[in-house]
Each structure stands twice: as structure tokens, then as C-alpha cells.
Design a protein around this motif. Structure first.
Motif, PDB file in Angstrom:
ATOM      1  N   MET A 191     -10.871  23.663 -40.158  1.00 50.27           N
ATOM      2  CA  MET A 191     -11.902  24.397 -39.450  1.00 50.27           C
ATOM      3  C   MET A 191     -12.150  23.720 -38.109  1.00 50.27           C
ATOM      4  O   MET A 191     -12.367  22.513 -38.040  1.00 50.27           O
ATOM      5  CB  MET A 191     -13.164  24.425 -40.301  1.00 50.27           C
ATOM      6  CG  MET A 191     -14.292  25.176 -39.700  1.00 50.27           C
ATOM      7  SD  MET A 191     -15.649  25.224 -40.887  1.00 50.27           S
ATOM      8  CE  MET A 191     -16.543  26.565 -40.227  1.00 50.27           C
ATOM      9  N   SER A 192     -12.108  24.499 -37.040  1.00 51.57           N
ATOM     10  CA  SER A 192     -12.296  23.926 -35.710  1.00 51.57           C
ATOM     11  C   SER A 192     -13.787  23.789 -35.407  1.00 51.57           C
ATOM     12  O   SER A 192     -14.624  24.521 -35.912  1.00 51.57           O
ATOM     13  CB  SER A 192     -11.614  24.776 -34.656  1.00 51.57           C
ATOM     14  OG  SER A 192     -12.182  26.047 -34.633  1.00 51.57           O
ATOM     15  N   LYS A 193     -14.074  22.832 -34.557  1.00 58.43           N
ATOM     16  CA  LYS A 193     -15.442  22.548 -34.175  1.00 58.43           C
ATOM     17  C   LYS A 193     -15.949  23.608 -33.195  1.00 58.43           C
ATOM     18  O   LYS A 193     -15.237  24.001 -32.278  1.00 58.43           O
ATOM     19  CB  LYS A 193     -15.485  21.167 -33.528  1.00 58.43           C
ATOM     20  CG  LYS A 193     -16.847  20.619 -33.306  1.00 58.43           C
ATOM     21  CD  LYS A 193     -16.742  19.199 -32.805  1.00 58.43           C
ATOM     22  CE  LYS A 193     -18.105  18.594 -32.641  1.00 58.43           C
ATOM     23  NZ  LYS A 193     -18.030  17.226 -32.164  1.00 58.43           N
ATOM     24  N   ILE A 194     -17.175  24.063 -33.382  1.00 55.09           N
ATOM     25  CA  ILE A 194     -17.771  25.067 -32.510  1.00 55.09           C
ATOM     26  C   ILE A 194     -18.482  24.370 -31.362  1.00 55.09           C
ATOM     27  O   ILE A 194     -19.275  23.465 -31.572  1.00 55.09           O
ATOM     28  CB  ILE A 194     -18.743  25.971 -33.287  1.00 55.09           C
ATOM     29  CG1 ILE A 194     -17.970  26.796 -34.309  1.00 55.09           C
ATOM     30  CG2 ILE A 194     -19.524  26.869 -32.356  1.00 55.09           C
ATOM     31  CD1 ILE A 194     -18.820  27.667 -35.181  1.00 55.09           C
ATOM     32  N   ASP A 195     -18.183  24.808 -30.154  1.00 49.99           N
ATOM     33  CA  ASP A 195     -18.793  24.241 -28.957  1.00 49.99           C
ATOM     34  C   ASP A 195     -20.051  25.038 -28.626  1.00 49.99           C
ATOM     35  O   ASP A 195     -19.971  26.167 -28.128  1.00 49.99           O
ATOM     36  CB  ASP A 195     -17.803  24.277 -27.792  1.00 49.99           C
ATOM     37  CG  ASP A 195     -18.316  23.582 -26.553  1.00 49.99           C
ATOM     38  OD1 ASP A 195     -19.498  23.195 -26.520  1.00 49.99           O
ATOM     39  OD2 ASP A 195     -17.521  23.427 -25.614  1.00 49.99           O
ATOM     40  N   LEU A 196     -21.206  24.465 -28.895  1.00 46.18           N
ATOM     41  CA  LEU A 196     -22.469  25.151 -28.672  1.00 46.18           C
ATOM     42  C   LEU A 196     -22.888  25.204 -27.207  1.00 46.18           C
ATOM     43  O   LEU A 196     -23.838  25.895 -26.853  1.00 46.18           O
ATOM     44  CB  LEU A 196     -23.582  24.484 -29.498  1.00 46.18           C
ATOM     45  CG  LEU A 196     -23.372  24.501 -31.008  1.00 46.18           C
ATOM     46  CD1 LEU A 196     -24.486  23.725 -31.706  1.00 46.18           C
ATOM     47  CD2 LEU A 196     -23.309  25.922 -31.528  1.00 46.18           C
ATOM     48  N   SER A 197     -22.157  24.512 -26.350  1.00 42.24           N
ATOM     49  CA  SER A 197     -22.513  24.501 -24.928  1.00 42.24           C
ATOM     50  C   SER A 197     -21.883  25.674 -24.164  1.00 42.24           C
ATOM     51  O   SER A 197     -22.219  25.888 -22.995  1.00 42.24           O
ATOM     52  CB  SER A 197     -22.089  23.185 -24.287  1.00 42.24           C
ATOM     53  OG  SER A 197     -20.677  23.087 -24.228  1.00 42.24           O
ATOM     54  N   LEU A 198     -21.007  26.431 -24.796  1.00 41.58           N
ATOM     55  CA  LEU A 198     -20.317  27.517 -24.094  1.00 41.58           C
ATOM     56  C   LEU A 198     -21.260  28.580 -23.521  1.00 41.58           C
ATOM     57  O   LEU A 198     -21.070  29.002 -22.380  1.00 41.58           O
ATOM     58  CB  LEU A 198     -19.262  28.153 -24.991  1.00 41.58           C
ATOM     59  CG  LEU A 198     -18.057  27.275 -25.328  1.00 41.58           C
ATOM     60  CD1 LEU A 198     -17.099  28.031 -26.243  1.00 41.58           C
ATOM     61  CD2 LEU A 198     -17.350  26.810 -24.084  1.00 41.58           C
ATOM     62  N   PRO A 199     -22.280  29.043 -24.265  1.00 42.64           N
ATOM     63  CA  PRO A 199     -23.166  30.055 -23.675  1.00 42.64           C
ATOM     64  C   PRO A 199     -23.868  29.577 -22.402  1.00 42.64           C
ATOM     65  O   PRO A 199     -23.971  30.338 -21.429  1.00 42.64           O
ATOM     66  CB  PRO A 199     -24.173  30.358 -24.787  1.00 42.64           C
ATOM     67  CG  PRO A 199     -23.437  30.032 -26.038  1.00 42.64           C
ATOM     68  CD  PRO A 199     -22.578  28.845 -25.682  1.00 42.64           C
ATOM     69  N   SER A 200     -24.324  28.343 -22.380  1.00 40.38           N
ATOM     70  CA  SER A 200     -24.994  27.862 -21.164  1.00 40.38           C
ATOM     71  C   SER A 200     -23.990  27.669 -20.028  1.00 40.38           C
ATOM     72  O   SER A 200     -24.309  27.918 -18.857  1.00 40.38           O
ATOM     73  CB  SER A 200     -25.767  26.572 -21.428  1.00 40.38           C
ATOM     74  OG  SER A 200     -24.909  25.516 -21.767  1.00 40.38           O
ATOM     75  N   LYS A 201     -22.761  27.283 -20.361  1.00 40.87           N
ATOM     76  CA  LYS A 201     -21.723  27.176 -19.329  1.00 40.87           C
ATOM     77  C   LYS A 201     -21.375  28.559 -18.788  1.00 40.87           C
ATOM     78  O   LYS A 201     -21.138  28.720 -17.589  1.00 40.87           O
ATOM     79  CB  LYS A 201     -20.468  26.505 -19.901  1.00 40.87           C
ATOM     80  CG  LYS A 201     -20.648  25.024 -20.179  1.00 40.87           C
ATOM     81  CD  LYS A 201     -19.401  24.438 -20.784  1.00 40.87           C
ATOM     82  CE  LYS A 201     -19.576  22.965 -21.113  1.00 40.87           C
ATOM     83  NZ  LYS A 201     -18.385  22.409 -21.769  1.00 40.87           N
ATOM     84  N   PHE A 202     -21.354  29.561 -19.680  1.00 39.74           N
ATOM     85  CA  PHE A 202     -21.110  30.936 -19.251  1.00 39.74           C
ATOM     86  C   PHE A 202     -22.210  31.390 -18.304  1.00 39.74           C
ATOM     87  O   PHE A 202     -21.939  31.990 -17.263  1.00 39.74           O
ATOM     88  CB  PHE A 202     -21.018  31.868 -20.474  1.00 39.74           C
ATOM     89  CG  PHE A 202     -20.825  33.310 -20.123  1.00 39.74           C
ATOM     90  CD1 PHE A 202     -19.578  33.795 -19.769  1.00 39.74           C
ATOM     91  CD2 PHE A 202     -21.898  34.190 -20.131  1.00 39.74           C
ATOM     92  CE1 PHE A 202     -19.400  35.135 -19.424  1.00 39.74           C
ATOM     93  CE2 PHE A 202     -21.733  35.526 -19.799  1.00 39.74           C
ATOM     94  CZ  PHE A 202     -20.478  35.992 -19.440  1.00 39.74           C
ATOM     95  N   MET A 203     -23.448  31.091 -18.654  1.00 38.17           N
ATOM     96  CA  MET A 203     -24.573  31.462 -17.811  1.00 38.17           C
ATOM     97  C   MET A 203     -24.458  30.797 -16.439  1.00 38.17           C
ATOM     98  O   MET A 203     -24.665  31.445 -15.413  1.00 38.17           O
ATOM     99  CB  MET A 203     -25.891  31.053 -18.494  1.00 38.17           C
ATOM    100  CG  MET A 203     -27.117  31.548 -17.784  1.00 38.17           C
ATOM    101  SD  MET A 203     -28.657  31.433 -18.736  1.00 38.17           S
ATOM    102  CE  MET A 203     -28.678  29.737 -19.244  1.00 38.17           C
ATOM    103  N   ASP A 204     -24.093  29.527 -16.409  1.00 31.55           N
ATOM    104  CA  ASP A 204     -23.916  28.816 -15.135  1.00 31.55           C
ATOM    105  C   ASP A 204     -22.803  29.452 -14.301  1.00 31.55           C
ATOM    106  O   ASP A 204     -22.937  29.602 -13.088  1.00 31.55           O
ATOM    107  CB  ASP A 204     -23.595  27.345 -15.377  1.00 31.55           C
ATOM    108  CG  ASP A 204     -24.766  26.568 -15.955  1.00 31.55           C
ATOM    109  OD1 ASP A 204     -25.919  27.049 -15.854  1.00 31.55           O
ATOM    110  OD2 ASP A 204     -24.530  25.471 -16.516  1.00 31.55           O
TER     111      ASP A 204
END
Length: 80
Positions: free
Chosen positions: A1-14
Motif C-alpha cells: 500500500m502506497s503512502k498518501i500525500d496529504l499535502s497535495l490539495p494545498s499544493k494544488f491550491m497554491d
């Protein structure tokens, strides 16, 4: 199981606020992969989530999502 990157939504917003189409598309695709869904479904989810944000963030995000949908539609049309 791969690790989920929870920072992606905020990076998308940026990326949306910075009007960086390439980065926003890459991040949306990564989130779609993590959520095991299509890019279209991910953009629908991001569009829905943006509705609760202040207009400072909502407008750039919804604008970027429209551009990404248009880009993907054109790309899919060119393939056919």
C-alpha cells in the motif's frame, strides 16, 4: 500500500493561485491516482471542495479547474 500525500490539495491550491497550469495538472493527476479515480472525477471533487473556500481561493481554483477540463477535453479529442 502506497503512502498518501496529504499535502497535495494545498499544493494544488497554491498552483491554482500562482496560475501554474502544468503543476496543477500534475497534482490533480497525482490526487486522482491516490483516490483511485479518473481525472474528471478528481476535478469534480476539487470543484465541489472549493465551494466552501473564501473567494480569494475559490475563484482561482474554479478557473484552473475549468482550464484543466478544457485541456483534457481537447487532448482526448485530439486522440480520437
Amino acid at each position: 500500500m502506497s503512502k498518501i500525500d496529504l499535502s497535495l490539495p494545498s499544493k494544488f491550491m497554491d498552483a491554482c493561485v500562482a496560475k501554474d497550469n502544468v503543476k496543477a495538472l500534475r497534482l490533480a493527476k497525482l490526487m486522482a491516482k491516490q483516490h483511485n479515480c479518473t481525472l474528471k472525477a478528481e476535478l469534480d471533487l476539487l470543484d465541489f471542495d472549493a465551494s466552501i473556500l473564501s473567494s480569494e481561493y475559490r475563484l482561482p481554483i474554479t478557473t484552473m479547474i475549468k482550464e484543466l477540463r478544457k485541456y483534457e477535453n481537447n487532448r482526448n479529442t485530439d486522440r480520437n
